[in-house]
Design an enzyme around this catalytic site. Structure first.
Site: not given
Ligand code: NAD
Length: 483
Positions: A27, A149, A152, A177, A249, A283, A457
């Site tokens: 989307i 991943g 964002n 993602s 991360e 993040c 990283e």
């Molecule tokens: P999310 O945790 O919902 O999903 C992250 C990824 O994990 C997705 O690819 C998802 O499909 C996968 N996933 C979900 N459940 C899983 C499981 N049980 N086993 C394996 N994989 C699984 O996060 P999001 O909504 O995509 O991203 C936002 C979050 O990411 C925020 O909390 C943000 O702070 C964090 N983030 C951190 C950094 C960093 O470098 N520290 C960078 C960007 C985003």
């Protein structure tokens, strides 16, 4: 508008489709239109990706580091040549303004490939003399690494995980993602075109279950996740049960501390970068902005003036500096926090609403008079919502800044450099800034403490997380055994 990827997955050097997997709609966040569809990986696709990674890794690890590095540098150059095309794709995947994507997304992916490609030839062990005997160490790859991943920074995350993994001689299976499935496929395609052998960098699509299937597979040696703390805890636990290496991360609720003596213009600039870049979906954002009382009204007034100049609109228009949220779901989550801020008594001083237009647009939003116990000061919002909190003394603000489960980033604005270092030294965070915010050069380690993650990283630190050390004792004389 249709931007259908060639196929859902990239495995063993080629695009692969399996329509038996659940469809995932792509989307465009600026309009809400469906612009393509991919299919989640079936167990057969997961198996194919891991098998090809196992074979590809052996071929890749048998090459010299310099040969690997040359291919990675070529991929970095190709990314830079195709920056426009990749940035437009990133904008369609995420909704982030082209003004941002052309500057920081594919380019930071190229930086990682160039930097780690440059290091690849210098990953050596050491020689430890022990009289006439000696020990030598060998830095070996881990094997098959899985990257998972967030949505964002889809290109950057695919490269930040892939580049150090490949430099060390590993293969990678990357799962982007489900919200942003397109960019990682292009990264895989470019790596392959640059000369990375088949099977070394694979991309498969899917929701959390596909990630979980990868994490639990015994063919996988390491898992690197970028995501939320709750997902991180699940992935870390699953990886631990197989004794796999991890890099986590995760999220943050980072403090940005502005002292009375700070340059107001720079402090406002830092607060803007640390709250509204990528519509707040970063993040490391400094979303708890602690402003010393003497400078507070000046800070808020100048912040509002500068926010008035943000250009909110079509992210593909180069003039646009503030785009939509990545999805309706994320927009609704953030609207919930905006409502909560008002219910709990924070003073709304800027924005606070959804924009009346197609797509998932929110106003940049600022709450003042926020207190430490309010939900908007405690939970990660991951949207354009800044909380401004007042403080009096250095000691007080350090204690309050550290009063959180998170520890990703922290920033200090002050014209007193001794104070800057003294305060940063006491803040519990992994990636810190003095008189700046949110810079992430590949040369610097990036990652968090406490619930914000494990491992680092970027930089030479990442090499330690994608390789292991074998030590070899060499005896020159006879073996003396007791019997
Ligand atoms: P999310 O945790 O919902 O999903 C992250 C990824 O994990 C997705 O690819 C998802 O499909 C996968 N996933 C979900 N459940 C899983 C499981 N049980 N086993 C394996 N994989 C699984 O996060 P999001 O909504 O995509 O991203 C936002 C979050 O990411 C925020 O909390 C943000 O702070 C964090 N983030 C951190 C950094 C960093 O470098 N520290 C960078 C960007 C985003």
């Amino acid at each position: 508008m249709q931007l259908q990827p060639t196929a859902s997955h990239f495995i063993n050097g080629a695009y692969v489709e399996d329509t038996a997997g659940a469809p995932i709609e792509i989307i465009y966040p600026a309009t809400g239109e469906v612009i393509g569809t991919v299919h989640a990986a079936t167990p057969a696709i997961v198996d194919q990706a891991l098998e090809s990674a196992k074979v590809g890794q052996k071929v890749w690890a048998a090459m010299t580091g310099r040969e690997r590095g040359r291919i990675m540098s070529r991929a970095a150059a190709m990314i830079m040549e195709r920056n426009h095309e990749l940035s437009v794709l990133e904008t369609y995947d995420t909704g982030k303004p082209y003004q941002e994507t052309i500057a920081v997304d594919a380019t930071s992916g190229a930086d990682a490939l160039e930097y780690f490609g440059g290091l690849a030839g210098s990953l050596t062990g050491e020689h430890i003399p022990l009289g006439e005997d000696w020990v030598y160490t060998v830095r070996e790859p881990l094997g098959v690494c899985v990257g998972i991943g967030a949505w964002n920074y889809p290109t950057q995350i695919a490269c930040w995980k892939g580049a150090p993994a490949l430099a060390c001689g590993n293969a990678m299976v990357f799962k982007p993602s489900e919200t942003t499935p397109m960019c990682a496929l292009k990264v895989a395609e470019i790596l392959h075109e640059a000369g990375v052998p088949a099977g070394v960098y694979n991309v498969i699509q899917g929701m959390g279950e596909v990630g979980a299937a990868l994490v639990n597979d015994t063919r996988v040696d390491k898992v690197s996740l970028t995501g939320s703390v709750s997902t991180g805890k699940k992935v870390y636990a699953a990886a631990a049960s197989h004794m796999k290496h991890v890099t986590m991360e995760l999220g943050g609720k980072s403090p940005l501390i502005i002292f009375d003596d700070a340059d107001v213009e720079n402090a406002v600039g830092g607060a803007i970068l640390g709250n509204f870049y990528s519509s707040g979906q970063v993040c490391s954002n400094g979303t708890r902005v602690f402003v010393q009382k003497g400078i507070k009204e000046k800070f808020l007034a100048r912040l509002a003036e500068r926010l008035d100049t943000a250009v909110i609109g079509d992210p593909l228009d180069e003039a646009t500096s503030f785009g939509p949220m990545v999805s309706k779901r994320q927009m609704d989550i953030v609207l919930g926090y905006m409502a909560k801020g008002q219910e709990e008594g924070a003073r709304l001083v800027y924005g606070g609403k959804r924009l009346e237009r197609d797509g998932f647009y929110l106003e940049p939003t600022v709450f003042a008079d926020v207190t430490d116990d309010m939900t908007i000061a405690r939970e990660e919002i991951f949207g354009p919502v800044m909380s401004v909190l007042d403080f009096d003394t250095e000691e007080e603000v350090i204690a309050r800044a550290n009063d959180t489960e998170y520890g990703l980033s922290a920033g200090v604005f002050t014209s007193d450099l001794s104070r800057g270092h003294r305060v940063i030294g006491q803040l519990e965070a992994g990636s810190c800034f003095i008189n700046s915010y949110n810079d992430a050069p590949v040369e610097a380690p990036f990652g968090g403490v406490k619930n914000s993650g494990v491992g680092r990283e970027n930089s030479k630190e990442a090499i330690n997380h994608y390789s292991q050390v074998k030590s070899v004792y060499v005896r020159m004389g006879d073996v003396e055994a007791p019997y």
